[in-house]
Scaffold this motif. Structure first.
Motif, short mmCIF file in Angstrom:
data_model
loop_
_atom_site.label_atom_id
_atom_site.label_comp_id
_atom_site.label_asym_id
_atom_site.label_seq_id
_atom_site.Cartn_x
_atom_site.Cartn_y
_atom_site.Cartn_z
N SER A 77 32.54 41.37 36.48
CA SER A 77 33.06 41.11 35.13
C SER A 77 34.10 42.16 34.76
CB SER A 77 31.91 41.14 34.11
OG SER A 77 31.23 42.40 34.16
N HIS A 78 33.91 43.40 35.20
CA HIS A 78 34.88 44.45 34.91
C HIS A 78 36.19 44.21 35.65
CE1 HIS A 78 32.67 47.32 32.42
NE2 HIS A 78 31.58 46.98 33.12
N SER A 79 36.11 43.74 36.91
CA SER A 79 37.32 43.44 37.66
C SER A 79 38.11 42.34 36.99
CB SER A 79 36.96 43.04 39.09
OG SER A 79 36.32 44.10 39.77
N ALA A 80 37.40 41.30 36.53
CA ALA A 80 38.07 40.21 35.82
C ALA A 80 38.71 40.72 34.54
CB ALA A 80 37.07 39.11 35.52
N ARG A 81 38.02 41.61 33.86
CA ARG A 81 38.56 42.17 32.60
C ARG A 81 39.86 42.93 32.87
NH1 ARG A 81 36.91 47.54 30.04
NH2 ARG A 81 38.77 47.99 28.80
N TYR A 82 39.91 43.75 33.98
CA TYR A 82 41.11 44.51 34.28
C TYR A 82 42.24 43.61 34.77
CZ TYR A 82 38.50 48.79 33.57
OH TYR A 82 37.76 49.80 33.00
N LEU A 83 41.89 42.52 35.48
CA LEU A 83 42.92 41.56 35.88
C LEU A 83 43.57 40.94 34.65
CD1 LEU A 83 41.15 39.78 38.88
CD2 LEU A 83 43.22 41.18 39.00
N ALA A 112 50.23 49.01 26.75
CA ALA A 112 49.09 49.39 27.58
C ALA A 112 47.81 49.46 26.75
CB ALA A 112 49.36 50.73 28.26
N PHE A 113 47.89 50.09 25.58
CA PHE A 113 46.72 50.21 24.71
C PHE A 113 46.20 48.83 24.31
CE2 PHE A 113 44.89 50.23 20.46
CZ PHE A 113 43.92 51.22 20.56
N ALA A 114 47.10 47.95 23.87
CA ALA A 114 46.68 46.62 23.41
C ALA A 114 46.08 45.81 24.56
CB ALA A 114 47.88 45.89 22.81
N SER A 115 46.71 45.91 25.75
CA SER A 115 46.21 45.14 26.90
C SER A 115 44.79 45.56 27.26
CB SER A 115 47.13 45.34 28.10
OG SER A 115 48.44 44.93 27.80
N ASP A 116 44.56 46.86 27.36
CA ASP A 116 43.23 47.33 27.73
C ASP A 116 42.22 47.10 26.61
OD1 ASP A 116 41.82 49.15 29.90
OD2 ASP A 116 41.19 49.88 27.93
N PHE A 117 42.64 47.30 25.36
CA PHE A 117 41.71 47.15 24.24
C PHE A 117 41.30 45.69 24.05
CE2 PHE A 117 40.93 46.52 19.67
CZ PHE A 117 39.83 47.36 19.53
N LEU A 118 42.25 44.77 24.15
CA LEU A 118 41.91 43.35 23.96
C LEU A 118 41.02 42.84 25.08
CD1 LEU A 118 45.34 41.95 22.69
CD2 LEU A 118 43.23 42.28 21.37
N SER A 119 41.35 43.21 26.33
CA SER A 119 40.50 42.75 27.45
C SER A 119 39.10 43.35 27.35
CB SER A 119 41.15 43.13 28.78
OG SER A 119 41.26 44.54 28.89
N GLY A 120 39.01 44.62 26.92
CA GLY A 120 37.70 45.26 26.75
C GLY A 120 36.93 44.66 25.59
N SER A 121 37.65 44.33 24.51
CA SER A 121 36.99 43.74 23.34
C SER A 121 36.41 42.37 23.66
CB SER A 121 37.98 43.64 22.18
OG SER A 121 38.44 44.91 21.79
N VAL A 122 37.17 41.58 24.44
CA VAL A 122 36.67 40.25 24.84
C VAL A 122 35.38 40.39 25.63
CG1 VAL A 122 37.15 38.25 26.29
CG2 VAL A 122 38.93 39.14 24.76
N LEU A 123 35.38 41.33 26.59
CA LEU A 123 34.18 41.55 27.39
C LEU A 123 33.04 42.08 26.52
CD1 LEU A 123 32.92 41.59 30.24
CD2 LEU A 123 33.75 43.94 30.48
N TRP A 124 33.35 42.95 25.57
CA TRP A 124 32.33 43.51 24.68
C TRP A 124 31.68 42.41 23.83
CZ3 TRP A 124 32.68 44.04 19.19
CH2 TRP A 124 31.63 44.78 18.61
N ARG A 126 31.63 39.18 24.55
CA ARG A 126 30.93 38.23 25.43
C ARG A 126 29.56 38.76 25.84
NH1 ARG A 126 33.41 35.82 31.09
NH2 ARG A 126 31.67 34.42 31.56
N GLN A 127 29.46 40.09 26.04
CA GLN A 127 28.19 40.68 26.47
C GLN A 127 27.35 41.16 25.29
OE1 GLN A 127 29.29 43.78 29.22
NE2 GLN A 127 29.65 42.34 30.93
N SER A 128 27.85 40.89 24.06
CA SER A 128 27.13 41.32 22.84
C SER A 128 26.83 42.83 22.91
CB SER A 128 25.84 40.52 22.66
OG SER A 128 26.12 39.14 22.57
N GLY A 129 27.90 43.60 23.13
CA GLY A 129 27.75 45.04 23.28
C GLY A 129 27.37 45.74 21.99
N THR A 130 26.91 46.96 22.13
CA THR A 130 26.50 47.77 20.98
C THR A 130 27.72 48.53 20.42
OG1 THR A 130 26.01 49.67 22.38
CG2 THR A 130 24.22 48.07 22.00
N ALA A 131 27.46 49.23 19.31
CA ALA A 131 28.53 50.04 18.71
C ALA A 131 28.99 51.13 19.68
CB ALA A 131 28.05 50.66 17.40
#
Length: 704
Positions: A77-83, A112-124, A126-131
Motif C-alpha cells: 500500500s505504501h508503494s502504491a501511495r508513493y507511485l 512536492a509537499f502537495a503530492s506527498d501530503f495528498l497521497s499520504g492523506s488518501v492512504l490515511w 482509507r486505513q482509518s488512521g489515528t491523529a
C-alpha cells in the motif's frame, strides 16, 4: 569544405546527444536510488522530491527511475501511495514547464509537499488512521518539501564554479546534504558483510582530510555519518565512529604520506572492537575498503582531485585583493583631484563675477562699503581656496593609503587566527587582527580592540605573539580612538633611538614650541618641533595644533606631504588673524638608519657623525600663510652612535659656530643630559639678550 563542415556538425550533434543520454541515465538512476531506501520504518518521500526538483528535460526520467525504485522495493500500500505521489509530482513538473514556474523554488517545493501530503492523506483516510498517523503524514510531507529544496539547489548549482571554490557555501551545503540523502537510501544495500554506501562515505571523508580544510572534513564526516545512521538506526555508533576517526586522521595529516588514512583505519578498528556487535565487522570492512582505495589512487587522479577540491585557481589571492584595493584607492585619489580642479575653476569664475559686480556698483557705494565688500570677497575666496585644497589633501591621503597597501606583500590569516585565540587567554577580544609582511620581509601585527587593552603590554604576550609570527617583536604602540584601541607590534629593529628633549618658555608658563616624539608602528621613530608665531599662549596654541595634527595623521598612516596640507588648511581657517607654525621633522628608519628631514619654515638641524658636526639647512615656508606649502626635504644615513639634533630658532639664532662647538663638547653624555645641558648653555649665552622660546631634541642611534 562543405562536406567536411557537415561531418564536423554531425560529430558535434553526436557528442551533445551522447551527453544527453548520460544525463538521462543519471536522472533515472538518482530517482531509482532515492526510492529504494526506507527511513524511520516505511517512509521514503525522496523519490517524489527528486521528481519535483528535476528540470524540464529530465523530469520524465527522474519520475521513471523513482517509480522503478518503488516497484523494486516491493508492492504494498505504501508503494502504491508513493507511485501516486510521483505521478502527481510529474504533473506538477509539467505545469511548471508549461507556465515557466520552475525558476521559483517555492513552487517546486509546494508541488512536492502537495503530492506527498495528498497521497499520504488518501492512504490515511482509507486505513482509518489515528491523529498520530496524520501527524506522521504531515511531517513526511514537510520532509519531502525540504528534500526538494536541497535537490533543486544542487541541480541548479554552477558546477564549473565548484572547481574553483567560487560556489556559495549554501550551494555546497545543499550538494552535501543531497549526497547524504543518496547514501542514506543506499545504506541498507549490502554485498556480503560490506556496505558500499558507507565505504563511499568514508572515502569521501578521507579525500576531504587530504585535500580540504579541517572544518570541512569534520562537517562532512558528521553530515555523512548522520545520513548513514538514520536508515539503520545506529546513530550514535556510526556518527561517533566516523567523526572521531576523521579527527584522528587530521591529527596524523602531514606526518608522512597516507598517515591520515592509517590513523582513520586504526580508529575505525578500535570502535569496531569496542562495539563488539553484529555491525562491527561490517564497519571495519567498509573502512578498510575505503582506505585501500584511497591509498591506491593513481598519482594522476590524485592531481585531478587536488585541482578539483583544493585548487584556489579563480579565487583572489591576498596579493590580487591587495592590488585591487590599491587600484580602487588610486582611482578615488584621481577623482578627488578632478573634483578639486573643478571646485577651483568654479571658485575663480565666482570670484571674477563678484569682483566685476563690485566694480560696476562702486559709484553707488561709499569707500567704506566698497572696502568692506572687498574684504568679505577676499575672505570668502580664501575659504573656497581652502575647500579646494581639502580635496587635494584627501587625494594625497588616498594615494598614501594605496602606497601603504602596495607595500604590504602578504597578509598571514593563519597567524592572525592563532593570535586572536592567544589574545583571548589574556582577556583581550579583538575586533580584527592583521599580520602583515611588507616587501622588505618585515612583519607587523595590528590588533583593533573595543575592550581594555592594558594586558597587551605584558612582555609574555609580546613574546608569544613573536613566537607565532617567528620574529622578535617590540612592545606594542598603543593608540586610543573614541571607543577602540589599536595595538601595533612591529618587528624588532636593528637600532633604537635614545631621545632627550628640553624646553624653555620666554613668556609665562606656556612655551610657544611644541615637541612630539613618537613611533609610527612600522619601525620608524619620528621627532617633531612645531614653533608657533610669537610667544605665550597664542604661539603655544599654533605650535600645539601643528604638531598635534601632523603626529595624529602620520600615526594613522598618512604621508608627510598630505599631512602638511591638512595642517596648512587648518591654520589658514583657524581665525581671522594671521596664524602660522613652523614644522621641523626627522623620520628615522630604525631598520636601516636612514634619516629623512622635513622642514616647513624651520631652522637648521645638525647631524653628528664620526665626530664631526654637519649643518642641515633648508629653505621653506611655514604652514598657515599661503596655499600650496610644501616640505623642503633632505636625506641622511645614520650609523650606530650617530646623532640628530633639532632646535627651535630661539637656540639656532645664537649661531652655528657656537652650536657646533657646544655639541662637540658634550660628547659622552646621555641623550637627556645632552639636551638639558645644551638648553642651559643656550640660556647662559643669551643672557642680556631678548629671549625667544627655546626647544631642543637630541637623539642618538644605538644598536638594539
Amino acid at each position: 569544405m562543405a562536406i567536411k563542415d557537415k561531418i564536423l556538425s554531425q560529430k558535434s550533434e553526436r557528442k551533445i546527444s551522447t551527453k544527453q543520454y548520460v544525463m538521462f541515465a543519471v536522472y533515472f538512476a538518482s530517482g531509482f536510488v532515492l526510492s529504494l531506501g526506507r527511513v524511520a520504518g516505511d517512509v521514503t518521500p525522496f523519490g517524489v522530491s527528486f521528481t519535483a526538483a528535476a528540470p524540464k528535460k529530465f523530469f520524465p526520467f527522474a519520475a521513471a527511475g523513482a517509480a522503478a525504485g518503488c516497484l523494486v522495493s516491493g508492492i504494498s500500500s505504501h508503494s502504491a501511495r508513493y507511485l501516486f505521489g510521483i505521478a502527481m509530482a510529474l504533473l506538477g513538473s509539467l505545469a511548471a514547464a508549461a507556465f515557466e514556474l520552475y525558476k521559483n523554488p517555492l513552487f517546486v517545493m509546494s508541488v512536492a509537499f502537495a503530492s506527498d501530503f495528498l497521497s499520504g492523506s488518501v492512504l490515511w483516510l482509507r486505513q482509518s488512521g489515528t491523529a498520530e498517523d496524520f501527524v506522521i503524514v504531515l511531517s513526511e510531507a514537510v520532509l519531502c518539501g525540504g528534500g526538494t529544496y536541497f535537490f533543486y539547489r544542487s541541480i541548479n548549482s554552477d558546477y564549473r564554479r565548484f572547481r574553483f571554490k567560487a560556489l556559495p557555501l549554501s550551494d555546497v551545503s545543499c550538494i552535501v546534504i543531497s549526497a547524504g540523502l543518496m547514501l542514506m537510501n543506499l545504506s541498507s544495500l549490502a554485498v556480503g558483510v560490506m556496505h558500499p554506501a558507507r565505504a563511499v562515505a568514508m572515502f569521501a571523508v578521507l579525500l576531504a582530510v587530504r585535500f580540504s580544510g579541517e572544518k570541512q572534513a569534520l562537517v562532512l564526516s558528521l553530515a555523512l555519518g548522520f545520513s548513514l545512521s538514520v536508515a539503520g538506526g545506529d546513530v550514535l555508533f556510526t556518527v561517533g565512529a566516523i567523526a572521531f576517526s576523521t579527527l584522528v586522521a587530521l591529527l596524523f595529516k602531514g606526518l608522512m604520506p597516507f598517515a591520515s588514512a592509517l590513523g582513520f583505519l586504526c580508529s575505525s578498528g578500535f570502535f569496531a572492537a569496542a562495539a563488539a556487535n553484529e555491525n562491527s565487522l561490517s564497519f571495519f570492512v567498509d573502512s578498510l575498503a575505503a582506505t585501500l582505495v584511497f591509498v591506491l589512487i593513481p598519482s594522476k587522479i590524485n592531481a585531478k582531485l587536488e585541482q578539483l577540491i583544493s585548487s584556489d585557481e579563480g579565487t583572489a589571492h591576498d596579493g590580487s585583493l591587495r592590488q585591487n584595493l590599491v587600484l580602487k584607492l588610486r582611482f578615488a585619489s584621481s577623482a578627488m583631484v578632478a573634483i578639486s580642479e573643478s571646485v577651483d575653476t568654479v571658485r575663480e569664475r565666482i570670484n571674477e563675477i563678484t569682483r566685476q559686480k563690485n566694480d560696476l556698483e562702486k559709484s553707488s557705494m561709499t569707500d567704506e562699503e566698497y572696502i568692506r565688500r572687498e574684504i568679505v570677497l577676499e575672505k570668502t575666496n580664501q575659504i573656497r581656496e581652502v575647500a579646494s585644497d581639502q580635496f587635494f589633501s584627501i587625494a594625497d591621503m588616498l594615494e598614501d593609503l594605496a602606497f601603504e597597501f602596495d607595500e604590504a606583500e602578504i597578509f598571514d590569516t593563519a597567524a592572525a587566527e592563532k593570535i586572536r585565540r592567544l589574545l583571548g587567554t589574556f582577556e583581550i577580544y579583538p575586533a580584527s587582527v592583521s599580520v602583515i609582511e611588507d616587501k622588505f620581509s618585515r612583519i607587523r601585527v595590528e590588533v583593533l580592540s573595543e575592550c581594555d587593552a592594558s594586558p597587551a603590554k605584558d612582555r609574555q604576550l609580546t613574546a608569544e605573539i613573536g613566537r607565532i609570527v617567528g620574529r622578535y617583536l617590540d612592545s606594542p604602540r598603543v593608540t586610543y580612538f573614541k571607543n577602540e584601541t589599536m595595538l601595533a607590534y612591529s618587528e624588532r629593529a636593528n637600532y633604537k633611538l635614545s631621545i632627550g628633549f628640553a624646553q624653555h618658555s620666554a613668556e609665562g608658563k606656556l612655551c610657544g614650541d611644541t615637541v612630539k616624539t613618537f613611533s609610527d608602528g612600522r619601525g620608524h621613530s619620528i621627532l617633531v618641533i612645531s614653533d608657533g608665531m610669537g610667544k605665550g599662549s597664542r604661539a603655544a596654541l599654533d605650535g600645539a595644533m601643528g604638531a598635534g595634527l601632523i603626529s595624529k595623521l602620520i600615526t594613522a598612516g598618512f604621508g608627510f606631504d598630505s599631512a602638511l596640507k591638512v595642517v596648512n588648511s587648518a591654520l589658514l581657517v583657524k581665525s581671522n588673524d594671521e596664524s602660522l607654525a613652523t614644522l621641523d621633522i626627522a623620520n628615522v628608519d630604525l631598520y636601516t638608519g636612514k634619516c629623512e628631514l622635513y622642514k616647513a619654515g624651520a631652522p637648521a638641524s645638525y647631524i653628528i657623525k664620526n665626530g664631526s658636526v654637519t649643518k642641515c639647512e633648508l629653505t621653506s615656508m611655514p604652514a598657515g600663510i599661503l596655499r600650496g606649502v610644501e616640505f623642503a626635504k633632505r636625506t641622511a644615513v645614520l650609523g650606530c652612535d650617530d646623532c640628530i639634533v633639532l632646535m627651535s630658532d630661539g637656540i639656532c639664532d645664537l649661531g652655528s659656530r657656537w652650536i657646533e662647538s657646544v655639541l662637540l663638547s658634550l660628547d659622552g653624555l646621555s641623550a637627556q643630559e645632552t639636551a638639558d645641558e645644551m638648553l642651559k648653555l643656550a640660556l647662559n649665552e643669551s643672557e642680556g639678550k631678548k629671549l625667544d622660546d627655546m626647544s631642543v631634541i637630541f637623539a642618538k642611534l644605538e644598536r638594539n
